[in-house]
Motif scaffolding. Structure first.
Motif, short mmCIF file in Angstrom:
data_model
loop_
_atom_site.label_atom_id
_atom_site.label_comp_id
_atom_site.label_asym_id
_atom_site.label_seq_id
_atom_site.Cartn_x
_atom_site.Cartn_y
_atom_site.Cartn_z
N LYS A 155 0.84 -1.24 0.07
CA LYS A 155 -0.14 0.03 0.14
C LYS A 155 0.99 1.37 0.07
O LYS A 155 1.64 1.49 0.81
N ALA A 157 0.83 5.23 0.00
CA ALA A 157 -0.12 6.60 0.29
C ALA A 157 0.62 7.60 -0.57
O ALA A 157 1.72 7.97 -0.39
N ASP A 160 -4.09 13.64 -1.63
CA ASP A 160 -5.38 13.35 -2.87
C ASP A 160 -5.81 14.71 -3.48
O ASP A 160 -6.60 14.54 -4.26
N GLN A 204 -0.94 -0.97 -4.33
CA GLN A 204 -2.38 -0.25 -4.01
C GLN A 204 -2.25 0.91 -3.39
O GLN A 204 -1.46 1.11 -2.79
N VAL A 206 -3.36 4.67 -2.16
CA VAL A 206 -4.43 5.06 -0.96
C VAL A 206 -3.90 6.53 -1.24
O VAL A 206 -2.92 7.24 -0.82
N GLN A 207 -5.08 7.23 -1.38
CA GLN A 207 -5.18 8.92 -1.35
C GLN A 207 -5.65 9.18 -0.08
O GLN A 207 -6.40 9.14 0.42
N VAL A 208 -4.58 10.25 0.24
CA VAL A 208 -4.83 10.80 1.84
C VAL A 208 -4.74 12.48 1.68
O VAL A 208 -3.77 12.84 1.08
N SER A 216 -0.71 8.43 8.58
CA SER A 216 -1.05 7.31 7.52
C SER A 216 -0.08 6.24 7.37
O SER A 216 -0.29 5.26 7.22
N VAL A 220 0.15 2.10 6.31
CA VAL A 220 0.46 1.68 4.82
C VAL A 220 1.79 1.42 4.96
O VAL A 220 2.64 1.33 5.97
#
Length: 299
Positions: A155, A157, A160, A204, A206-208, A216, A220
């Motif tokens: 994952k 990050a 976003d 993968q 992840v938008q944070v 985060s 991740v």
């Protein structure tokens, strides 16, 4: 944030008309007065010329830019005949709105891609008048020490917002973790997740939100970010698995309103932020925070 307003109680609804109407009339007068004051303040400021004391805003969590602004305020501005008054604003929309409205003379926290997003979303008339520094980029992990150790399906990050996401993807492409579609491999192309052409390790993503990236990391495998975005939250050098150069076109600097570009004192402000003393300071400073997070603009 949207304020939550509680629904009226039965006792509120049962107020007698005789007592309610004077209150409503009074409230209308107050609201009109307040709105009128806001409109007046905005219209009074946006075209009003600045004096030699000029407010410049930084985003409240970007302590590296804040430290650099202090150096410019103390060591550079006096030679240009102005005084800078540093101001903190903790809202990423309001910090640009303040410049657009003339509440402050400029801000010092963003690059052109982020500014483009703000202009498109809000109709601001702003210019990055003096690119001044670059943000060092890095990928952080609490689990791995290099990209080679990061497993398939990990994952990752990233921010976003479109500008922050684009820079993170360019960092990953620089580190050969992904490839981007043709035309999307520069900051001008503003690549987004949909522009990834190959993802060999099936990461993968992840938008944070920017303010949550540091936290985060516990959830991740890697975060990819401006170092200054997470430095204040306590992330440090031993968590960095790779450093990436700032993409060309992502330089940070002084943003001013188009309406004030011809103001003589704003011109002095712009000249201040273009002073070569700033690049020299960035190359030689003993300030660990600045040295670890910001860099000079290469010619």
């Amino acid at each position: 944030m949207t304020d939550q307003i509680s629904p009226p109680s039965d006792s509120d609804i049962e107020l007698k008309k005789k007592s309610r109407w004077p209150w409503i009339a009074g409230a209308v007068v107050v609201v009109v007065a307040i709105v009128g004051g806001i409109v007046y303040a905005t219209s009074a400021n946006e075209d009003k010329p600045f004096g030699t004391n000029l407010k410049v805003a930084t985003w409240s969590t970007d302590i590296a830019a804040e430290d650099l602004l202090k150096f410019i305020t103390d060591e550079v501005a006096p030679a240009h005949g102005i005084t800078i008054e540093p101001t903190k604003i903790d809202n990423l929309i309001e910090i640009n709105r303040a410049v657009d409205a003339g509440t402050v003379a400029g801000n010092f926290f963003e690059h052109q891609p982020f500014l483009n997003d703000a202009i498109a979303a809000n109709g601001f008339h702003l210019t990055l008048a003096a690119p001044t520094f670059t943000w060092d980029q890095a990928s952080y992990s609490d689990k791995y020490r290099s990209w080679e150790q990061v497993p398939n399906g990990a994952k990752i990050a990233l921010r976003d917002d479109p500008a922050g996401q684009a820079i993170a993807l360019l960092d990953l492409a620089h580190d050969k973790q992904i490839t981007l579609k043709p035309g999307k491999d520069t900051i001008k192309g503003l690549p987004q997740l949909s522009d990834i052409q190959t993802n060999p390790k099936n990461y993968q993503f992840v938008q944070v939100p920017i303010g949550q990236l540091a936290r985060s990391l516990a959830d991740v495998d890697v975060i990819v970010v401006h170092i200054s975005d997470v430095y204040a939250a306590g992330l440090r050098e031993n968590q960095i698995i790779a450093r990436e150069p700032a993409p060309k076109g992502s330089e940070g600097g002084l943003v001013v309103s188009d309406k004030h570009l011809d103001d003589p004192n704003v011109q002095k402000l712009i000249a201040t932020f273009k002073d070569p003393k700033i690049a020299e300071f960035l190359q030689t400073t003993d300030n660990e925070l600045i040295r670890n997070t910001l860099g000079p603009i290469n010619p």
